[in-house]
Write a protein that holds these residues in place. Structure first.
Motif, PDB file in Angstrom:
ATOM      1  N   GLN A   1       0.816  -1.222   0.000  1.00 47.43           N
ATOM      2  CA  GLN A   1       0.000   0.000   0.000  1.00 47.43           C
ATOM      3  C   GLN A   1       0.846   1.267   0.000  1.00 47.43           C
ATOM      4  N   VAL A   2       0.285   2.285  -0.625  1.00 51.90           N
ATOM      5  CA  VAL A   2       0.852   3.631  -0.593  1.00 51.90           C
ATOM      6  C   VAL A   2      -0.264   4.552  -0.116  1.00 51.90           C
ATOM      7  N   GLU A   3      -0.058   5.197   1.021  1.00 50.38           N
ATOM      8  CA  GLU A   3      -1.081   6.049   1.632  1.00 50.38           C
ATOM      9  C   GLU A   3      -2.410   5.297   1.802  1.00 50.38           C
ATOM     10  N   ARG A   4      -2.306   4.074   2.291  1.00 50.02           N
ATOM     11  CA  ARG A   4      -3.455   3.231   2.623  1.00 50.02           C
ATOM     12  C   ARG A   4      -4.250   2.814   1.388  1.00 50.02           C
ATOM     13  N   SER A   5      -3.629   2.809   0.234  1.00 47.66           N
ATOM     14  CA  SER A   5      -4.297   2.373  -0.997  1.00 47.66           C
ATOM     15  C   SER A   5      -3.441   1.338  -1.710  1.00 47.66           C
ATOM     16  N   LEU A   6      -4.093   0.317  -2.274  1.00 48.10           N
ATOM     17  CA  LEU A   6      -3.395  -0.721  -3.041  1.00 48.10           C
ATOM     18  C   LEU A   6      -3.466  -0.446  -4.542  1.00 48.10           C
ATOM     19  N   GLY A   7      -3.979   0.722  -4.906  1.00 55.45           N
ATOM     20  CA  GLY A   7      -4.208   1.036  -6.310  1.00 55.45           C
ATOM     21  C   GLY A   7      -2.962   1.048  -7.168  1.00 55.45           C
ATOM     22  N   PHE A   8      -1.849   1.548  -6.626  1.00 54.60           N
ATOM     23  CA  PHE A   8      -0.618   1.599  -7.426  1.00 54.60           C
ATOM     24  C   PHE A   8      -0.207   0.198  -7.849  1.00 54.60           C
ATOM     25  N   PHE A   9      -0.252  -0.759  -6.921  1.00 62.38           N
ATOM     26  CA  PHE A   9       0.141  -2.131  -7.226  1.00 62.38           C
ATOM     27  C   PHE A   9      -0.821  -2.775  -8.223  1.00 62.38           C
ATOM     28  N   THR A  10      -2.113  -2.644  -8.010  1.00 64.33           N
ATOM     29  CA  THR A  10      -3.080  -3.314  -8.897  1.00 64.33           C
ATOM     30  C   THR A  10      -3.056  -2.712 -10.302  1.00 64.33           C
TER      31      THR A  10
ATOM     32  N   ASP B   1      17.110  12.376   5.827  1.00 63.01           N
ATOM     33  CA  ASP B   1      16.665  13.117   4.651  1.00 63.01           C
ATOM     34  C   ASP B   1      15.591  14.117   5.078  1.00 63.01           C
ATOM     35  N   ASN B   2      15.933  15.400   5.052  1.00 62.10           N
ATOM     36  CA  ASN B   2      14.998  16.447   5.483  1.00 62.10           C
ATOM     37  C   ASN B   2      13.727  16.501   4.646  1.00 62.10           C
ATOM     38  N   ARG B   3      13.778  15.978   3.419  1.00 61.25           N
ATOM     39  CA  ARG B   3      12.601  16.050   2.550  1.00 61.25           C
ATOM     40  C   ARG B   3      11.407  15.322   3.156  1.00 61.25           C
ATOM     41  N   LEU B   4      11.691  14.388   4.057  1.00 61.80           N
ATOM     42  CA  LEU B   4      10.607  13.645   4.693  1.00 61.80           C
ATOM     43  C   LEU B   4       9.702  14.563   5.514  1.00 61.80           C
ATOM     44  N   VAL B   5      10.258  15.672   6.016  1.00 63.37           N
ATOM     45  CA  VAL B   5       9.467  16.559   6.874  1.00 63.37           C
ATOM     46  C   VAL B   5       9.257  17.956   6.294  1.00 63.37           C
ATOM     47  N   ASN B   6      10.064  18.339   5.290  1.00 62.62           N
ATOM     48  CA  ASN B   6       9.882  19.704   4.782  1.00 62.62           C
ATOM     49  C   ASN B   6       9.372  19.777   3.349  1.00 62.62           C
ATOM     50  N   ARG B   7       9.001  18.653   2.773  1.00 60.80           N
ATOM     51  CA  ARG B   7       8.356  18.646   1.460  1.00 60.80           C
ATOM     52  C   ARG B   7       6.945  18.081   1.603  1.00 60.80           C
ATOM     53  N   PRO B   8       5.991  18.602   0.855  1.00 59.19           N
ATOM     54  CA  PRO B   8       4.609  18.107   0.977  1.00 59.19           C
ATOM     55  C   PRO B   8       4.480  16.604   0.744  1.00 59.19           C
ATOM     56  N   TYR B   9       5.289  16.069  -0.179  1.00 59.18           N
ATOM     57  CA  TYR B   9       5.169  14.638  -0.478  1.00 59.18           C
ATOM     58  C   TYR B   9       5.707  13.759   0.654  1.00 59.18           C
ATOM     59  N   GLY B  10       6.376  14.373   1.635  1.00 70.46           N
ATOM     60  CA  GLY B  10       6.858  13.594   2.774  1.00 70.46           C
ATOM     61  C   GLY B  10       5.731  12.906   3.515  1.00 70.46           C
ATOM     62  N   GLN B  11       4.534  13.501   3.473  1.00 69.52           N
ATOM     63  CA  GLN B  11       3.393  12.890   4.147  1.00 69.52           C
ATOM     64  C   GLN B  11       3.040  11.529   3.565  1.00 69.52           C
ATOM     65  N   ALA B  12       3.273  11.356   2.274  1.00 68.80           N
ATOM     66  CA  ALA B  12       2.982  10.059   1.646  1.00 68.80           C
ATOM     67  C   ALA B  12       3.843   8.965   2.269  1.00 68.80           C
TER      68      ALA B  12
END
Length: 651
Positions: A416-425, A615-626
């Motif tokens: 899963q990515v962000e609680r979705s299995l859509g990317f894999f399927t 990696d600071n991007r985990l907390v200072n970029r919007p995509y870090g939330q993913a």
């Protein structure tokens, strides 16, 4: 129609009921497995698998670490009465299932059903190659001869020829490759050892088994062979269960595409030259042409190295590379014509002729670069190249593969990515599937801590990053008393940090490349306070439990290189549809890769440890939330001191 539906529902209910009793609080597992604890998520998973096997549907299920997914799919598979393939992503898991888990479950369930393990042919000893190597043994050096003699003794004692069971010979010994079965050397029914052939007998056992344990590479190789009309490796079964299913997209790309190693071409040239010195010594051209092709091949490889591009489309825009490729193809065509002119004179040459024609056709397709639906790229080794044609989209090919007459189960701890299995399927073209997320039963908030240290600096400044990463690692290693994995996204960074640590770290350092993966892991466990530095292969399939591993450090978010030819081709296709390549390709792939690395830390209900992502991007970029939403629910901190205190408190 109604009767069929009722019958199907009854079958589902019967199998589900049987499975439920096994996983019950006072069921068979509680009596047979020492330390077994009933887990609601494991029982739920087993129920989903049972329903899928009975109804011939598709199940995509992420089971977090600690769910106990192996028993959750093996028990329904064994009780279903159906013929089932279980496919794994690694040889280690394949062997664990066959040699450890299945014997226990068969005894526990009191079942007497044939089970089989089937590996790729290179895992089996070839008796014909063994014989030819022993005939030439007098010309070998002492160490190689010693290994060959041990292999010859193994060949006379083994029942299955599985080189994985070989002891006394180092797994990286060149002697093993010299006697391992291969498609190139196989002479089929003409072989004097055909009836005794270990590879053939392993395949025959698989055809007759009720449960067959394979790996993903073998599964796809089998399906591709069937599509081209070649002989079957595996039977058409009632159900297929993929464990470590997150690996399937990359493996499928390889099998629905095409690849060619220049090593295999050079081997054909060497074999022709060998024949020209013996049985076919009267043919002058067979003595001269292989050397000319070899020289053209070397010239082309040198030109590619000089240009420095691994993208075929870019490469062939350079005139000198195109000229060298054309010269290679002309020489190769001349050799092929000469070899075919001598068909019937020698059986070995006849086999070579077929393989030479296939090689020239593959090379011609690479140089043509005319399929807009594929990416053309290469891996440049020290001496040889691996050339690849990779399909941009495998969804349609996979959708045709996963047909309605078979039950399909796809499971992994990282889907899963962000609680979705859509990317894999979507990647695998899986439609009309049941999608299930089962979280780990571990108490991550209390067992673990996620730290993204402050003041890391820019991730693009290589020299400063090495220095700062080294300082972070040293503090954590001291606090953890060794017992640390440092996982890298590149070999260059790993080697730089290893050089920086070697004189400052007072705990044993184990660096990828100093031995095989299993040798390094064995040393890590034996030493008890070691630090292991690794790249890709150490991010997954590694299980170190307890206090031996208390800290996992990851150097940066594992985004794929934007220069990769397949990524660039897929990104162009997404852009042409108006999509965003970063959000649709790069980010989901990186999230799944990071989850794999993070999954090395907490492997048991009593494990405690710290995951540090530098990696600071985990907390200072919007995509870090993913990333954060896809990781286990660890407590978080930005304080390196807090992380060290947590480690120091681990007894």
């Amino acid at each position: 129609m109604l009767e069929s539906l009722v019958s199907s529902n009854r079958a589902v209910s019967r199998l589900a009921d049987k499975v439920a009793t096994v996983f019950a609080k006072d069921g068979l597992l509680s009596r047979y497995v020492r330390g077994y604890r009933q887990r609601a998520v494991q029982q739920e998973m087993a129920g989903h698998v049972a329903d899928t096997l009975s109804s011939k549907g598709k199940l995509v299920l992420e089971a977090g670490t600690g769910v106990g997914k192996t028993f959750a799919y093996l028990v329904p598979a064994l009780l279903s009465g159906k013929q089932v393939i279980v496919s794994t992503g690694s040889k280690n898991l394949q062997e664990q299932l066959f040699y450890k888990d299945l014997p226990l479950l068969l005894e526990m369930l009191r079942l007497d059903v044939p089970v089989s393990i089937l590996k790729g042919r290179s895992n089996y000893l070839c008796q014909l190659l063994m014989q030819s190597q022993m005939e030439a043994a007098f010309s070998r050096d002492e160490r190689l001869l010693d290994d060959l003699l041990k292999l010859n003794q193994f060949a006379s004692l083994t029942e299955d020829g599985d080189l994985g069971n070989l002891t006394g010979v180092a797994e990286d010994s060149p002697a093993i490759a010299m006697v391992a079965s291969s498609q190139d050397s196989c002479t089929g029914q003409r072989c004097a050892f055909y009836e005794a052939c270990f590879t053939r007998k392993a395949r025959q056992r698989a055809m007759n088994a009720r449960l067959i344990v394979v790996n993903h590479h073998l599964f796809f190789a089998d399906r591709v062979l069937k599509d081209t009309g070649f002989a079957e490796l595996l039977p058409d079964v009632d159900a297929v269960i993929f464990d470590e299913a997150h690996l399937l997209p990359d493996i499928a790309i390889g099998y629905f595409g095409s690849q060619l190693s220049t090593r295999s071409l050079q081997k054909l040239l060497d074999n022709i030259s060998r024949l020209a010195k013996g049985e076919l010594g009267d043919t002058e051209g067979l003595k001269l042409l292989p050397a000319r092709v070899g020289l053209s091949l070397e010239n082309w490889q040198q030109e590619v190295r000089r240009i420095g591009s691994s993208d075929f489309r870019e490469l062939l825009k350079v005139k000198s590379a195109a000229v060298a490729a054309g010269e290679l193809m002309r020489e190769l065509a001349a050799l092929e014509a000469l070899v075919f002119a001598h068909l019937g004179r020698d059986e070995t040459l006849d086999d070579i002729a077929v393989k030479l024609a296939e090689t020239r056709q593959k090379l011609s397709r690479f140089f043509a670069c005319d399929d807009p639906g594929s990416a053309y790229g290469m891996d440049m080794g020290e001496r040889h190249f691996l050339l690849r044609i990779s399909p941009i989209d495998i969804a349609k090919a996979c959708a045709a593969l996963f047909g309605p007459d078979t039950a399909w189960v796809f499971t992994s701890a990282t889907l899963q990515v962000e609680r979705s299995l859509g990317f894999f399927t979507r990647e695998l073209g899986i439609e009309s599937s049941r999608e299930v997320l089962l979280d780990s039963p571990f108490d991550y908030p209390n067992q673990s801590l996620l730290c993204v240290p402050r003041r890391l600096g820019s991730v693009t400044n290589q020299e400063a990053m090495v220095q700062r990463l080294t300082e972070v690692c040293l503090k954590l290693i001291r606090a953890a008393k060794g017992r640390t994995f440092i996982l890298f996204t590149s070999h260059r960074m790993m080697e730089a940090v290893a050089r920086a640590l070697v004189s400052r770290c007072h705990y044993p350092l184990l660096v990828q490349g100093q031995g095989s993966k299993q040798q390094l892991l064995s040393k890590f466990r034996q030493l008890g306070e070691a630090v292991l530095l690794g790249t890709g292969s150490f991010w997954e399939g590694v299980d170190v439990r307890g206090k031996l591993l208390s800290c996992v450090i990851i150097d940066k978010l594992p985004f794929a290189s934007p220069d990769d030819s397949l990524y660039r081709a897929r990104a162009s296709a997404v852009q042409a549809r108006g999509g965003d390549p970063f959000l649709q390709i790069s980010l989901p792939q990186a999230v799944i890769a990071l989850k794999q690395g993070a999954g090395r830390l907490i492997r048991d209900e009593t494990d405690r440890g710290v995951l540090v992502i530098c990696d600071n991007r985990l907390v200072n970029r919007p995509y870090g939330q993913a990333f954060l939403q896809s990781l286990p629910p660890m407590r978080r901190t930005r304080s390196l001191e807090a992380a060290c205190e947590f480690l120091e408190a681990i007894d």
